[in-house]
Design a protein around this motif. Structure first.
Motif, PDB file in Angstrom:
ATOM      1  N   ASN A 131       0.808  -1.228   0.000  1.00 13.28           N
ATOM      2  CA  ASN A 131       0.000   0.000   0.000  1.00 13.28           C
ATOM      3  C   ASN A 131       0.834   1.267   0.000  1.00 13.28           C
ATOM      4  N   SER A 132       2.158   1.153   0.096  1.00 14.72           N
ATOM      5  CA  SER A 132       2.998   2.346   0.228  1.00 14.72           C
ATOM      6  C   SER A 132       4.456   1.977  -0.015  1.00 14.72           C
ATOM      7  N   GLY A 133       5.294   3.025  -0.058  1.00 11.21           N
ATOM      8  CA  GLY A 133       6.725   2.794  -0.240  1.00 11.21           C
ATOM      9  C   GLY A 133       7.329   2.073   0.946  1.00 11.21           C
ATOM     10  N   THR A 134       7.003   2.539   2.131  1.00 10.18           N
ATOM     11  CA  THR A 134       7.616   1.926   3.309  1.00 10.18           C
ATOM     12  C   THR A 134       7.220   0.457   3.420  1.00 10.18           C
ATOM     13  N   ALA A 161      20.405   7.835   2.673  1.00 13.59           N
ATOM     14  CA  ALA A 161      19.260   7.120   2.095  1.00 13.59           C
ATOM     15  C   ALA A 161      17.947   7.499   2.762  1.00 13.59           C
ATOM     16  N   PHE A 162      16.879   7.437   1.978  1.00 16.22           N
ATOM     17  CA  PHE A 162      15.532   7.486   2.558  1.00 16.22           C
ATOM     18  C   PHE A 162      14.759   6.288   2.027  1.00 16.22           C
ATOM     19  N   HIS A 163      14.317   5.433   2.950  1.00 13.51           N
ATOM     20  CA  HIS A 163      13.554   4.253   2.532  1.00 13.51           C
ATOM     21  C   HIS A 163      12.203   4.164   3.227  1.00 13.51           C
ATOM     22  N   GLY A 164      11.899   5.124   4.118  1.00 19.00           N
ATOM     23  CA  GLY A 164      10.598   5.086   4.775  1.00 19.00           C
ATOM     24  C   GLY A 164      10.724   5.306   6.266  1.00 19.00           C
ATOM     25  N   PHE A 239      19.482   0.092  -1.943  1.00 20.21           N
ATOM     26  CA  PHE A 239      19.976   1.382  -2.427  1.00 20.21           C
ATOM     27  C   PHE A 239      18.896   2.105  -3.227  1.00 20.21           C
ATOM     28  N   GLU A 240      19.004   3.423  -3.252  1.00 15.52           N
ATOM     29  CA  GLU A 240      18.236   4.227  -4.213  1.00 15.52           C
ATOM     30  C   GLU A 240      19.156   4.458  -5.407  1.00 15.52           C
ATOM     31  N   PRO A 241      18.678   4.250  -6.630  1.00 17.32           N
ATOM     32  CA  PRO A 241      19.552   4.453  -7.791  1.00 17.32           C
ATOM     33  C   PRO A 241      19.938   5.935  -7.941  1.00 17.32           C
ATOM     34  N   ASP A 272      16.756  -2.625  -5.212  1.00 20.46           N
ATOM     35  CA  ASP A 272      16.744  -1.304  -5.829  1.00 20.46           C
ATOM     36  C   ASP A 272      15.444  -0.592  -5.428  1.00 20.46           C
ATOM     37  N   ASP A 273      15.569   0.436  -4.610  1.00 19.42           N
ATOM     38  CA  ASP A 273      14.392   1.185  -4.156  1.00 19.42           C
ATOM     39  C   ASP A 273      14.061   2.264  -5.187  1.00 19.42           C
ATOM     40  N   GLU A 274      13.049   1.973  -6.008  1.00 18.86           N
ATOM     41  CA  GLU A 274      12.619   2.904  -7.064  1.00 18.86           C
ATOM     42  C   GLU A 274      11.337   3.623  -6.666  1.00 18.86           C
ATOM     43  N   VAL A 275      11.062   3.664  -5.373  1.00 19.37           N
ATOM     44  CA  VAL A 275       9.817   4.308  -4.915  1.00 19.37           C
ATOM     45  C   VAL A 275       9.740   5.751  -5.433  1.00 19.37           C
ATOM     46  N   GLN A 276      10.874   6.456  -5.381  1.00 20.07           N
ATOM     47  CA  GLN A 276      10.847   7.851  -5.839  1.00 20.07           C
ATOM     48  C   GLN A 276      11.390   8.001  -7.264  1.00 20.07           C
ATOM     49  N   ALA A 277      12.452   7.283  -7.603  1.00 12.42           N
ATOM     50  CA  ALA A 277      13.124   7.508  -8.889  1.00 12.42           C
ATOM     51  C   ALA A 277      12.421   6.800 -10.047  1.00 12.42           C
ATOM     52  N   ALA A 301       6.334   2.369  -5.451  1.00  8.77           N
ATOM     53  CA  ALA A 301       5.067   2.867  -4.866  1.00  8.77           C
ATOM     54  C   ALA A 301       4.814   4.237  -5.513  1.00  8.77           C
ATOM     55  N   LYS A 302       4.581   5.258  -4.708  1.00  7.17           N
ATOM     56  CA  LYS A 302       4.363   6.635  -5.173  1.00  7.17           C
ATOM     57  C   LYS A 302       3.588   6.739  -6.495  1.00  7.17           C
ATOM     58  N   ALA A 303       4.306   6.787  -7.657  1.00  8.83           N
ATOM     59  CA  ALA A 303       3.670   7.170  -8.916  1.00  8.83           C
ATOM     60  C   ALA A 303       2.892   6.058  -9.599  1.00  8.83           C
TER      61      ALA A 303
HETATM   62  C1  LIG Z   1      13.176   6.261  -2.069  1.00  7.86           C
HETATM   63  C2  LIG Z   1      11.995   6.156  -1.146  1.00  7.86           C
HETATM   64  N1  LIG Z   1      11.727   4.975  -0.570  1.00  7.86           N
HETATM   65  C3  LIG Z   1      10.677   4.822   0.262  1.00  7.86           C
HETATM   66  C4  LIG Z   1       9.856   5.889   0.564  1.00  7.86           C
HETATM   67  C5  LIG Z   1       8.700   5.693   1.506  1.00  7.86           C
HETATM   68  O1  LIG Z   1       7.512   5.788   0.811  1.00  7.86           O
HETATM   69  P1  LIG Z   1       6.129   6.077   1.586  1.00  7.86           P
HETATM   70  O2  LIG Z   1       6.170   7.517   1.977  1.00  7.86           O
HETATM   71  O3  LIG Z   1       5.074   5.760   0.559  1.00  7.86           O
HETATM   72  O4  LIG Z   1       6.086   5.157   2.744  1.00  7.86           O
HETATM   73  C6  LIG Z   1      10.090   7.135  -0.019  1.00  7.86           C
HETATM   74  C7  LIG Z   1       9.225   8.285   0.304  1.00  7.86           C
HETATM   75  O5  LIG Z   1       9.517   9.408   0.039  1.00  7.86           O
HETATM   76  C8  LIG Z   1      11.207   7.283  -0.902  1.00  7.86           C
HETATM   77  O6  LIG Z   1      11.491   8.450  -1.447  1.00  7.86           O
END
Ligand SMILES: Cc1ncc(COP(=O)(O)O)c(C=O)c1O
Length: 360
Positions: A131-134, A161-164, A239-241, A272-277, A301-303
């Motif tokens: 349901n979300s990135g985290t 890094a930001f992963h949630g 990692f975030e790319p 590979d965390d592509e939630v944002q990229a 997630a996100k988009a």
């Molecule tokens: C790279 C990355 N991973 C994970 C998340 C977490 O996503 P969410 O806010 O949907 O939990 C974000 C949110 O900004 C993000 O930028």
């Protein structure tokens, strides 16, 4: 060619300020919000949204803005795209929920087969919906540790890094001290290493981009694996790319190929965390494609559903092997969100949005 304009508003008239923001209606709503809602967010501008039209948002007092926030990296196909709106309405009239944890519906396989086509992982793949990135990150952590039946308890992540913000993903996040302040203890066995930031290389400002990439890879092998943790105990490198919250940091060309080599040498998974990229933002479906490297697992997630809460984990079939009953959720793969998600993929293709992103 710019993308098609669908919305009942003249884009040449924007931005347009009718009352100095925050106007009276916005102020009233913000005041109520402060008295009703926990204020743990990082809100930095008093924008109160009333409507969205493609790349434009209208605030509660009628001011019109160009939405460079894109609803924090969510509205890749624009606000209220008519095809998304229509798909949501159509699905809402059929059924709005029926948990895939226990049952089946066709939208799941329709959307999953579309994801399978665009994800840059070769061979057989499996999808898990969140349901979300985290939640995608939490699930990927369970996939990584669970795949090795917890014989590899360590995970490597990067500074910046930001992963949630939930407990597992928070333990990977390292972009601002406030995100973990007061919440310890974190999930154990997460090791952070520097990220190859070409303009502020943590190993010396005079290094070239490629030397910075090499220095980070050397630090992982020589210092972390050589002095601290045996790599046979590491399940995954997350990692975030392109680091998003960390400052929109694009690693050098040699970095991900080098990281892939190290991962292969020690049997470690690349997540590979592509939630944002991801999802067309960088002109390709997934940002890692710019390095020509295949990860083992991708989180998103996100988009992916134009603002409806939908996330996904896609990974190699032999890795996405958590046993029956070990991971699930009630709302993941919600049918309305999947209907929107199918339209998002179609729109990005039909309107050449990735070509558009490359040309700006
Ligand atoms: C790279 C990355 N991973 C994970 C998340 C977490 O996503 P969410 O806010 O949907 O939990 C974000 C949110 O900004 C993000 O930028």
């Amino acid at each position: 060619m710019p993308p098609k304009w669908y919305w009942p508003i003249d884009p040449s008239n924007i931005p347009k300020i009718v009352v100095e923001p925050p106007g009276p209606k916005a102020q009233e709503i913000i005041k109520m919000d402060e008295s009703l809602v926990m204020q743990s967010f990082g809100r930095w501008y008093p924008l109160v949204i009333r409507r969205g039209y493609g790349p434009i948002v209208e605030d509660a007092d009628g001011n019109l803005y160009i939405d460079f926030n894109a609803g924090i990296a969510v509205m890749n196909v624009g606000h209220s795209h008519p095809r998304v709106v229509e798909a949501i309405k159509r699905q809402a009239e059929l059924f709005t929920h029926y948990s895939m944890t226990d049952f089946y519906y066709e939208l799941i396989v329709k959307h999953a087969s579309m994801l399978r086509e665009i994800v840059p992982i070769s061979g057989d793949k499996r999808v898990f919906y969140t349901n979300s990135g985290t939640e995608s990150i939490e699930g990927a952590m369970k996939v990584a540790r669970g795949h090795f039946r917890n014989q590899r308890p360590y995970i490597v992540a990067f500074l910046g890094a930001f992963h949630g913000r939930t407990y597992g993903s928070m333990a990977l996040t390292a972009s601002k001290p406030i995100q973990r302040f007061g919440f310890n203890p974190m999930l154990p066995n997460v090791i952070h290493i520097p990220y190859p930031y070409p303009y502020r290389c943590p190993f010396g400002k005079n290094l070239t981009e490629e030397e910075c990439g090499e220095a980070v890879l050397g630090y992982l092998e020589d210092w972390i694996f050589g002095k601290m943790v045996d790599p046979s105990e590491v399940s995954a490198i997350f990692f975030e790319p392109i680091q998003g919250e960390g400052g929109y940091v694009v690693p050098p060309k040699n970095f991900f190929p080098g990281l892939r080599k190290i991962a292969d040498k020690y049997g470690i998974l690349l997540v590979d965390d592509e939630v944002q990229a991801g999802f067309g933002r960088t002109g390709k479906w997934f940002a890692i494609e710019h390095w020509g490297v295949e990860p083992d697992v991708i989180t998103m997630a996100k988009a992916i559903a134009a603002g409806l809460p939908l996330g996904a984990i896609v990974g190699r079939a032999n890795i996405m092997d958590l046993p029956r009953g070990s991971h699930a959720n009630t709302f993941g793969g919600n049918p309305v969100a999947l209907a929107a998600g199918i339209e998002v993929i179609n729109i990005i293709n039909d309107e050449d949005l990735m070509v558009n992103a490359q040309s700006w």
